[in-house]
Design an enzyme around this catalytic site. Structure first.
Site, PDB file in Angstrom:
ATOM      1  N   CYS A  76       0.814  -1.216   0.000  1.00  0.00           N
ATOM      2  CA  CYS A  76       0.000   0.000   0.000  1.00  0.00           C
ATOM      3  C   CYS A  76       0.849   1.268   0.000  1.00  0.00           C
ATOM      4  CB  CYS A  76      -0.956   0.004   1.194  1.00  0.00           C
ATOM      5  SG  CYS A  76      -0.188  -0.433   2.767  1.00  0.00           S
TER       6      CYS A  76
ATOM      7  N   HIS B 143      -2.831   6.244   4.708  1.00  0.00           N
ATOM      8  CA  HIS B 143      -1.408   6.431   4.961  1.00  0.00           C
ATOM      9  C   HIS B 143      -0.939   7.801   4.486  1.00  0.00           C
ATOM     10  CE1 HIS B 143      -1.332   2.384   6.155  1.00  0.00           C
ATOM     11  NE2 HIS B 143      -0.715   1.812   5.139  1.00  0.00           N
TER      12      HIS B 143
END
Length: 338
Positions: free
Chosen positions: A133, A245
């Protein structure tokens, strides 16, 4: 009439698997039928997501022979064990979200906006890996700059949400919030330290050189996807954020860097949104649930020639995992490989 495809999602009850199901519906993916598989304890229960009602099946009892695409939203060990079984009984593409196959030479590691050519000439029963990711969002921002100026070096510091570890990470953060509200001691089982109101400079286990596996993944995967010649140094931290994130990225280029041209290239790149007003930067809480990679605070780094820094945020469960996997499947269809 458009052909429809039989889809199987393994790990359907997890954070990424449930997002895959949701995104397949949202994007009107041409599925004829979706099969949802999970752990043995979930067998025969009904999963409700995005308007679908799916009876959960058991992995080893499932007949894969009529399935076109399998999505694996599983841990590395499960992916490793299940792939050979799927290949032995089915004739389908396997899109794996785990880290197990990513660096294997014969396995495509794909971000469709960045390296769709990696899917050229693949055949059924091929495993296709979804990148990490944190790698996906960084490389999405790097690609248009690399195409113009050739990136020589990348230094990235990540601030990664607890959803990156799955439901267990989300549950631990919630538990610690409740404990704090009741003035009780927090219990840390998933993370090495209390994650609430904290930053932990470790994601995954340590390797021999003192890096963590997460940092190693970002190095290896960026080279495989973008360019083997790019130097990458990653510093990965887990933060007490529920989802999405965040990254600070610093780069040095081979060719002379024009900041305005870099901004225009990023602005024009599919799947990336550039915020050019420094006061309007995006944060994790702003973009959770969104599909794009958001870039802001793009500026010169005057400590080194041809260098710049930027801030980058993305939903790790969507573009960082489930959406990218669905886009891989869409690219397979667009290339008439099915």
């Amino acid at each position: 009439m458009q052909r429809k495809y039989n889809i199987c999602v393994i790990g359907a009850t997890g954070s990424v698997g449930s997002q895959m199901l949701k995104i397949l519906v949202e994007r009107k993916f041409p599925f004829a039928k979706i099969h949802a598989l999970a752990s043995d304890r979930s067998e025969s229960t009904v999963l409700k997501v995005a308007g679908l009602e799916l009876k959960l099946g058991k992995i080893m009892n499932f007949d894969f022979k009529d399935v076109d695409i399998v999505f694996l939203a599983t841990e590395s060990e499960v992916s490793r064990d299940i792939v050979n079984h799927i290949k032995s009984v089915g004739n389908c593409f396997i899109i794996d979200n785990s880290s197990y196959f990513r660096i294997k030479k014969d396995v495509p590691l794909v971000i469709p906006e960045v390296n769709p050519e990696a899917l050229d000439n693949i055949k059924k029963t091929c495993v296709i890996s979804n990148p990490n990711c944190s790698t996906i969002q960084m490389v999405m921002a790097l690609k248009p700059i690399h195409d113009l100026f050739e990136i020589k070096r990348v230094i990235v510091s990540t601030y990664q949400a607890v959803s990156g570890i799955g439901k267990s990470g989300e549950d631990e953060l919630k538990s610690q919030i409740f404990s704090c509200a009741k003035d009780k001691d927090s219990i840390s089982k998933v993370f090495s330290r209390q994650i609430l109101c904290n930053v932990i400079p470790q994601i995954d286990i340590f390797v021999d050189d003192g890096s963590t596996k997460e940092e190693q993944k970002m190095l290896q995967e960026t080279k495989k996807i973008l360019d083997q010649n790019v130097l990458v140094h990653a510093n990965c931290a887990r933060v007490g954020v529920a989802n999405a994130h965040s990254e600070y990225v610093n780069i040095e280029t081979v060719r002379p860097l024009d900041l305005n041209k870099a901004k225009e290239a990023i602005r024009s790149f599919p799947g990336v949104k550039l915020e050019d007003d420094n006061r309007r930067y995006q944060t994790a809480i702003d973009i959770s649930g969104r599909d794009e990679v958001f870039v802001s605070r793009l500026r010169h780094d005057y400590t080194s020639n041809n260098s710049l820094s930027f801030w980058c945020v993305a939903d790790n469960l969507r573009k960082g995992a489930a959406l990218n996997a669905v886009q891989i499947a869409e690219t397979i269809i667009s290339k008439a490989l099915l």
